[in-house]
Write an enzyme that holds these catalytic residues in place. Structure first.
Site, short mmCIF file in Angstrom:
data_model
loop_
_atom_site.label_atom_id
_atom_site.label_comp_id
_atom_site.label_asym_id
_atom_site.label_seq_id
_atom_site.Cartn_x
_atom_site.Cartn_y
_atom_site.Cartn_z
N ARG A 73 0.87 -1.19 0.00
CA ARG A 73 0.00 0.00 0.00
C ARG A 73 0.90 1.24 0.00
NH1 ARG A 73 -3.39 0.00 5.20
NH2 ARG A 73 -4.67 -1.55 4.15
N ARG A 142 -0.93 6.86 9.59
CA ARG A 142 -1.10 6.33 8.23
C ARG A 142 -1.27 7.47 7.21
NH1 ARG A 142 -3.31 0.90 8.49
NH2 ARG A 142 -2.40 -0.05 10.33
N LYS A 206 -2.64 1.50 15.10
CA LYS A 206 -2.69 2.35 13.91
C LYS A 206 -3.28 3.71 14.26
CE LYS A 206 -5.34 -0.48 11.53
NZ LYS A 206 -6.38 -1.09 10.66
N LYS A 208 -4.98 7.42 12.39
CA LYS A 208 -5.48 7.97 11.12
C LYS A 208 -5.89 9.43 11.25
CE LYS A 208 -6.99 3.47 9.61
NZ LYS A 208 -8.10 2.63 9.14
N CYS A 422 -15.15 -2.91 0.89
CA CYS A 422 -13.74 -3.21 1.19
C CYS A 422 -13.28 -4.37 0.32
CB CYS A 422 -13.60 -3.58 2.66
SG CYS A 422 -14.31 -5.19 3.03
N CYS A 428 -8.03 -10.72 1.82
CA CYS A 428 -8.02 -10.27 3.21
C CYS A 428 -8.15 -11.47 4.16
CB CYS A 428 -9.15 -9.28 3.48
SG CYS A 428 -9.11 -8.76 5.20
N CYS A 467 -16.17 -7.91 7.15
CA CYS A 467 -16.07 -8.19 8.59
C CYS A 467 -16.30 -6.89 9.35
CB CYS A 467 -14.70 -8.82 8.92
SG CYS A 467 -13.38 -7.64 9.23
N CYS A 471 -13.52 -1.44 7.06
CA CYS A 471 -12.61 -0.76 6.13
C CYS A 471 -13.34 0.07 5.06
CB CYS A 471 -11.70 -1.78 5.47
SG CYS A 471 -10.68 -2.66 6.65
FE1 SRM Z 1 -8.63 -1.72 6.87
C1 SRM Z 1 -7.16 -4.32 8.45
C2 SRM Z 1 -8.03 -3.10 3.90
C3 SRM Z 1 -9.43 1.20 5.41
C4 SRM Z 1 -10.16 -0.71 9.76
N1 SRM Z 1 -7.69 -3.41 6.28
C5 SRM Z 1 -7.11 -4.33 7.10
C6 SRM Z 1 -6.33 -5.37 6.28
C7 SRM Z 1 -4.92 -4.89 6.14
C8 SRM Z 1 -6.40 -6.81 6.79
C9 SRM Z 1 -5.29 -7.26 7.70
O1 SRM Z 1 -5.09 -6.67 8.78
O2 SRM Z 1 -4.60 -8.22 7.34
C10 SRM Z 1 -7.11 -5.25 4.94
C11 SRM Z 1 -6.33 -5.65 3.69
C12 SRM Z 1 -7.26 -6.23 2.66
C13 SRM Z 1 -6.60 -6.56 1.39
O3 SRM Z 1 -6.56 -7.76 1.03
O4 SRM Z 1 -6.11 -5.67 0.71
C14 SRM Z 1 -7.62 -3.84 5.01
N2 SRM Z 1 -8.59 -1.04 5.01
C15 SRM Z 1 -8.40 -1.79 3.90
C16 SRM Z 1 -8.69 -1.01 2.64
C17 SRM Z 1 -7.77 -1.38 1.48
C18 SRM Z 1 -10.16 -1.19 2.27
C19 SRM Z 1 -10.55 -0.79 0.87
O5 SRM Z 1 -11.12 -1.66 0.20
O6 SRM Z 1 -10.32 0.34 0.46
C20 SRM Z 1 -8.50 0.43 3.19
C21 SRM Z 1 -7.08 0.89 3.09
C22 SRM Z 1 -6.95 2.30 3.58
C23 SRM Z 1 -5.58 2.88 3.38
O7 SRM Z 1 -5.25 3.19 2.23
O8 SRM Z 1 -4.86 3.05 4.36
C24 SRM Z 1 -8.86 0.22 4.64
N3 SRM Z 1 -9.55 -0.01 7.50
C25 SRM Z 1 -9.89 1.02 6.69
C26 SRM Z 1 -10.85 1.86 7.35
C27 SRM Z 1 -11.52 3.11 6.77
C28 SRM Z 1 -10.71 4.35 6.97
O9 SRM Z 1 -9.63 4.30 7.55
O10 SRM Z 1 -11.18 5.39 6.56
C29 SRM Z 1 -11.08 1.30 8.60
C30 SRM Z 1 -12.12 1.78 9.64
C31 SRM Z 1 -11.73 3.05 10.30
C32 SRM Z 1 -10.91 2.78 11.51
O11 SRM Z 1 -9.71 2.62 11.38
O12 SRM Z 1 -11.50 2.68 12.58
C33 SRM Z 1 -10.25 0.14 8.68
N4 SRM Z 1 -8.61 -2.37 8.79
C34 SRM Z 1 -9.34 -1.84 9.82
C35 SRM Z 1 -9.13 -2.65 11.00
C36 SRM Z 1 -9.73 -2.42 12.39
C37 SRM Z 1 -8.90 -1.47 13.18
C38 SRM Z 1 -9.32 -1.36 14.62
O13 SRM Z 1 -9.51 -0.24 15.09
O14 SRM Z 1 -9.46 -2.39 15.26
C39 SRM Z 1 -8.28 -3.71 10.61
C40 SRM Z 1 -7.77 -4.87 11.48
C41 SRM Z 1 -6.68 -4.46 12.42
O15 SRM Z 1 -6.11 -3.39 12.36
O16 SRM Z 1 -6.39 -5.30 13.27
C42 SRM Z 1 -7.98 -3.51 9.22
FE1 SF4 Z 2 -10.77 -7.27 5.45
FE2 SF4 Z 2 -12.64 -6.78 7.24
FE3 SF4 Z 2 -11.22 -4.78 6.28
FE4 SF4 Z 2 -12.96 -5.94 4.73
S1 SF4 Z 2 -13.44 -4.82 6.62
S2 SF4 Z 2 -10.85 -5.47 4.16
S3 SF4 Z 2 -12.89 -8.03 5.40
S4 SF4 Z 2 -10.43 -6.41 7.50
#
Ligand code: SRM
Ligand code: SF4
Length: 547
Positions: A73, A142, A206, A208, A422, A428, A467, A471
């Site tokens: 990324r 990030r 993390k 943001k 997402c 994922c 899930c 995201c």
């Molecule tokens: Fe996310 C984890 C994809 C935005 C909350 N996110 C992941 C992972 C890396 C899975 C992993 O930990 O192994 C996913 C990778 C999937 C893949 O195969 O590519 C993933 N997140 C994404 C993306 C690519 C979704 C998308 O389709 O666009 C977004 C990438 C953003 C970026 O460029 O940095 C993405 N993730 C978000 C958002 C939305 C936002 O930030 O605006 C959230 C919710 C907002 C927040 O942070 O509260 C989000 N992602 C999470 C979480 C839960 C974090 C937490 O507070 O517990 C995880 C899991 C974790 O961190 O343990 C996670």
């Molecule tokens: Fe993966 Fe859950 Fe984030 Fe979707 S919402 S990309 S399933 S971690």
């Protein structure tokens, strides 16, 4: 007795500036993976270990190891790159990985399916193009995102600079990214890597930051650890309202986890004060954040632990000045504006709808040809779309010809254009259900239901994730779907149109058939019972959750 720190804490402090044994892991040809601790460390360099979940069963039957690959990324503050950088991105994605380009919900791109031996050449090629993936993941700040709205471009440039400055200010000081992935034998002096912000423990989790330019909340500013709201009067940037403690993820079955919208704690009126406040907010989270339970370690929990007022007091004592009272602002839009728009500076912007950020092969070819003309920049939006920016009047016909050649401008429904999903399966590891591979199909099935009630022009915001991590920000959608298991989703309702109210659980674990039945019932009631001008989200909130 003090509680035991999470295992990740030990990995960070012992990592020698996030190096761990990454060099050895990269050289190890016996596995496509890196060593277990390095799996954590590689995230800080913008990469995740993944495997193709579609092929797990087949490989397990053959007693083969998982088919490991990596996702990279990029860090692109504000989401703006040049035409040359787009060409580099295109070529790198063709040479390494699966060829896919995925625009994320945070204004950047991901490449999937890179094999371990491709990581260094990929990062080196990005480096030549002045692109990097430093701190795109991991327990650090990030990618900083900013409203990408073309109409606001007169001030966009000024506000965009903040994204860049904040991103640079909050970068980890370690040079390990360069040492491990770019340079050959060069070893960096550790003494030059002293890091007063992250120390050797980094943040508990993390972090943001988003900057919104009202009237657009295309970045969902309140879902971030820090949300800055640009206050503009008479075409002048006065400063920023500062909001803290947003975050969306919940965990099924863990009642201690919750989504939270950021609370506004005040206003800063100079760049120096804004940057200082942002920096010290991170130090508070560093010092007070939960390092025991990673499910409870985001800053939203720190804010609630200290209370909003307590957090503000702590911040004011660290920055040495009082925050000013917050200033009035109003959000009236969140969607991207598709097609052509002209900015106040006379430049043209073309917003391309990229369903769930998955750039399709014909779109990729179109974008390459646009980039080769060198007549625009490329702006990723927080809604997973792409804007061709800064196009002069004279160059607009060139893009129009290419749009026609590649049959780009399709008539997609309002619902589709306001949908976000997402990644989820197959890459994922946390996905419980499909998202970006399934939402297009579900939208196709909901469209006729909307037409039945003459709602096809309603800009209802629909979002899905595989899930509860959220995201695709489903908890601030008007129709939110959160995966609970294969083919099953929690149906979330009552979020407002502009991202200022969280939705709530309406019905649990619905199948597609049940979702469609509910959609029919809800749209019928909405048509019959809504107040004049009431949006679907406000109607659902009033009907099902008020009182
Ligand atoms: Fe996310 C984890 C994809 C935005 C909350 N996110 C992941 C992972 C890396 C899975 C992993 O930990 O192994 C996913 C990778 C999937 C893949 O195969 O590519 C993933 N997140 C994404 C993306 C690519 C979704 C998308 O389709 O666009 C977004 C990438 C953003 C970026 O460029 O940095 C993405 N993730 C978000 C958002 C939305 C936002 O930030 O605006 C959230 C919710 C907002 C927040 O942070 O509260 C989000 N992602 C999470 C979480 C839960 C974090 C937490 O507070 O517990 C995880 C899991 C974790 O961190 O343990 C996670
Ligand atoms: Fe993966 Fe859950 Fe984030 Fe979707 S919402 S990309 S399933 S971690």
């Amino acid at each position: 007795m003090s509680e035991k720190l999470s295992a990740v804490e030990g990995i960070k402090t012992k990592s020698d500036g996030l190096r761990g044994t990454l060099k050895e892991s990269l050289k190890d040809n016996f596995t496509g993976n890196v060593r277990p601790d390095d799996e954590t460390l590689v995230k800080f360099h913008g990469m995740y270990v993944q495997d193709d979940r579609d092929r797990r069963a087949e490989r397990a039957a053959k007693k083969l190891d998982k088919l490991y690959s990596f996702m990279i990324r990029l860090r692109i503050p504000g989401g703006v790159i040049t035409a040359d950088q787009w060409i580099a991105l295109h070529n790198i994605s063709e040479e390494f990985g699966t060829g896919t380009l995925k625009i994320t919900t945070r204004q950047t791109v991901q490449l999937h399916g890179l094999l371990k031996h491709q990581l260094r050449p990929t990062i080196q090629s990005f480096n030549v193009a002045k692109l990097d993936s430093i701190a795109a993941c991991g327990d650090v700040n990030r990618n900083v995102i900013v409203s990408s709205h073309p109409q606001l471009s007169a001030l966009h440039q000024e506000v965009y600079q903040y994204a860049d400055k904040i991103s640079t200010l909050l970068l980890p000081k370690t040079q390990s990214y360069y040492e491990v992935f770019i340079d050959g034998e060069k070893i960096y002096e550790r003494s030059s890597e002293a890091d007063p912000l992250y120390e050797d423990r980094y943040l508990p989790r993390k972090f943001k930051i988003a900057i919104a330019i009202p009237p657009s909340n295309d970045v969902d500013v309140f879902t971030n650890d820090i949300g800055l709201i640009a206050i503009i009067e008479n075409n002048k940037l006065l400063g920023f309202n500062i909001a803290v403690g947003g975050g969306l993820a919940t965990t099924h079955g863990n009642p201690n986890t919750y989504s939270r919208l950021a609370s506004i704690i005040g206003f800063t009126d100079t760049e120096e004060k804004t940057l200082k406040a942002v920096y010290e907010i991170l130090t508070i989270q560093r010092d007070f954040g939960n390092r025991v339970d990673r499910k409870l370690s985001r800053m939203k929990y720190t804010v609630d632990k200290l209370t909003v007022e307590g957090f503000k007091k702590e911040l004011e004592s660290r920055i040495g000045f009082d925050l000013l009272p917050q200033k009035a602002f109003k959000f009236t839009e969140r969607s991207d504006r598709f097609g052509w728009e002209k900015s106040e500076t006379g430049k043209w912007y073309y917003t391309l709808f990229v369903e769930h950020g998955v750039v399709k092969p014909y779109q990729k070819q179109f974008l390459l040809e646009v980039a080769q003309e060198q007549i625009s920049n490329f702006i990723f939006s927080g809604n997973q779309n792409l804007i061709l920016g800064e196009v002069s009047e004279n160059d607009r016909p060139t893009i129009e010809t290419l749009l026609e050649k590649h049959a780009i401008a399709k008539d997609d429904s309002m619902l589709r254009k306001n949908s976000m999903a997402c990644v989820a399966l197959p890459t994922c590891p946390l996905a419980l259900a499909e998202a970006q591979r399934y939402l297009p199909e579900l939208v196709t099935k909901i469209e006729p239901v909307l037409e039945k009630y003459n709602l096809q022009n309603d800009e209802i915001v629909i979002r899905m994730t595989g899930c509860p991590n959220g995201c695709g920000r489903p908890y601030v959608a008007e129709l939110g779907f959160v995966g609970t298991g294969p083919g099953q989703y929690n149906f979330m309702l009552g979020g407002d149109r502009y991202g200022e109210r969280l939705n709530r659980l309406y019905k649990e674990k619905l199948t597609e058939k049940e979702i469609l039945q509910e959609a029919d019932y809800l749209f019928q009631r909405y048509t019959e019972q809504r107040y004049v001008g009431e949006t679907f989200g406000d109607f659902a909130f009033r009907t099902f959750f008020q009182n």
